[in-house]
Enzyme design. Structure first.
Site, PDB file in Angstrom:
ATOM      1  N   ASP A  39       0.842  -1.202   0.000  1.00  0.00           N
ATOM      2  CA  ASP A  39       0.000   0.000   0.000  1.00  0.00           C
ATOM      3  C   ASP A  39       0.881   1.257   0.000  1.00  0.00           C
ATOM      4  O   ASP A  39       0.387   2.378  -0.062  1.00  0.00           O
ATOM      5  CB  ASP A  39      -1.011   0.000   1.164  1.00  0.00           C
ATOM      6  CG  ASP A  39      -0.362   0.035   2.535  1.00  0.00           C
ATOM      7  OD1 ASP A  39       0.881  -0.076   2.629  1.00  0.00           O
ATOM      8  OD2 ASP A  39      -1.104   0.174   3.531  1.00  0.00           O
ATOM      9  N   SER A  40       2.222   1.043  -0.007  1.00  0.00           N
ATOM     10  CA  SER A  40       3.153   2.144  -0.247  1.00  0.00           C
ATOM     11  C   SER A  40       2.894   2.773  -1.612  1.00  0.00           C
ATOM     12  O   SER A  40       3.408   3.858  -1.897  1.00  0.00           O
ATOM     13  CB  SER A  40       4.599   1.652  -0.167  1.00  0.00           C
ATOM     14  OG  SER A  40       4.782   0.502  -0.966  1.00  0.00           O
ATOM     15  N   GLU A  68       9.719  -4.242   9.918  1.00  0.00           N
ATOM     16  CA  GLU A  68      10.084  -2.944   9.330  1.00  0.00           C
ATOM     17  C   GLU A  68      10.686  -2.016  10.386  1.00  0.00           C
ATOM     18  O   GLU A  68      10.097  -1.815  11.459  1.00  0.00           O
ATOM     19  CB  GLU A  68       8.847  -2.283   8.690  1.00  0.00           C
ATOM     20  CG  GLU A  68       9.207  -0.951   8.029  1.00  0.00           C
ATOM     21  CD  GLU A  68       8.103  -0.374   7.143  1.00  0.00           C
ATOM     22  OE1 GLU A  68       7.058  -1.034   6.967  1.00  0.00           O
ATOM     23  OE2 GLU A  68       8.305   0.746   6.630  1.00  0.00           O
TER      24      GLU A  68
HETATM   25  O1  KIV Z   1       3.441  -1.028   1.614  1.00  0.00           O
HETATM   26  C1  KIV Z   1       4.561  -1.532   1.596  1.00  0.00           C
HETATM   27  O2  KIV Z   1       5.324  -1.436   0.632  1.00  0.00           O
HETATM   28  C2  KIV Z   1       4.959  -2.264   2.790  1.00  0.00           C
HETATM   29  C3  KIV Z   1       6.408  -2.524   2.972  1.00  0.00           C
HETATM   30  C4  KIV Z   1       7.092  -1.274   3.368  1.00  0.00           C
HETATM   31  C5  KIV Z   1       6.639  -3.594   3.962  1.00  0.00           C
HETATM   32  O3  KIV Z   1       4.144  -2.592   3.591  1.00  0.00           O
END
Ligand code: KIV
Length: 286
Positions: free
Chosen positions: A45-46, A183
């Site tokens: 969700d990044s 993380e």
């Molecule tokens: O949303 C994402 O890319 C993540 C990673 C940072 C673990 O959750």
């Protein structure tokens, strides 16, 4: 290469073979990642930050995640892919969590989904696992609850906090997750957790002792310019390379060097002459 499964990941942990993961959000990068040989891909969700330009992940919806997961699945049909459950897709109830995990599988063909949180989300984890799906955990710095952490801050950096993280990790393993993303935690904490669990740990900013590593592709490629966390190594500087390419394109278009003859489509034989006769005497601006 055949698609890896959860048993392959556990065997890799047992053999001490590092598991490699990156995020992916679209068809083209997913197909490059698969050809390069990544073990797994996360549709994180990044994408709220790096694709949509939000300052966090909270605005991300299930519909956004599904569309991007479908594109990644098409680009990487033989790679284990994990869909990230967005904010409020699993927090409200176990029923919601099962329904939304099901959407990821039915509509996007993911292999697993990921949830943020430790002990407080084990009912959701159990519900999804009991429905036959695979769940990845995510503890340490969890962006969806960064408000409660006072921002995007390192977690597990006291002895007590490390023990709390371990309790979360053990509760998630007990609830049935097949792996856990750690993380932004110090290596002492991730080493403890990695050493205690049977399932693999996948670190992002969690030091060298995790069973695998994960990075956000836009960070490691040097594409995302807003902020680069300390734990990122830039394996390329695509922003620089793109700027160079864009500038060269602007220059060549302005100078009439692009398009060149090899980029033109040709008329059928004799048609250009026919057209010349047809338009003879027609006033032209150029
Ligand atoms: O949303 C994402 O890319 C993540 C990673 C940072 C673990 O959750």
């Amino acid at each position: 290469m055949p698609k890896k499964n959860i048993f392959d990941f556990v065997e890799m942990k047992e053999r001490g073979e590092k598991i490699t993961g990156l995020t992916a959000y679209d068809f083209s990068t997913a197909s490059i990642a698969e050809a390069a040989g990544l073990d797994w891909l996360l549709i994180g969700d990044s994408l709220g930050n790096v694709i949509y330009g939000y300052s966090g992940t909270l605005p991300v919806t299930m519909d956004m995640m599904i569309v991007h997961s479908q594109a990644v699945r098409r680009g990487a049909p033989n790679t284990f892919i994990v869909g990230d459950m967005p904010f409020m897709s699993y927090q409200k109830s176990v029923e919601d969590a099962i329904a939304n995990a099901g959407r990821f599988h039915k509509e996007a063909g993911v292999d697993a989904i990921k949830l943020e949180g430790g002990r407080r989300i084990t009912p959701q984890v159990k519900g999804i696992v009991d429905s036959g799906m695979l769940v990845q955990g995510h503890i340490g710095m969890t962006p969806q609850s960064s408000g409660q952490m006072g921002g995007f801050k390192v977690q597990g950096n006291t002895a007590e906090a490390a023990m709390e993280l371990l309790a979360d990790a053990e509760a998630l393993e007990e609830a049935g997750v097949f792996s856990i993303v750690l993380e932004a935690v110090p290596p002492e904490s991730s080493r403890l957790i990695t050493g205690r669990l049977k399932i693999p740990t996948l670190g992002i900013g969690a030091g060298p002792y995790c069973d695998g590593q994960l990075l956000i592709h836009s960070d490691m490629l040097g594409l995302y310019q807003v902020f680069t966390p300390r734990f990122v190594r830039k394996y390329a500087n695509l922003a620089e390379e793109m700027t160079r390419a864009y500038k060269e394109y602007i220059k060549e278009v302005r100078e009439g060097k692009f398009p060149a003859e090899e980029h033109f489509y040709k008329m059928k034989a004799g048609e250009a002459e026919k057209l010349g006769k047809l338009i003879k005497g027609l006033p032209m601006r150029k």
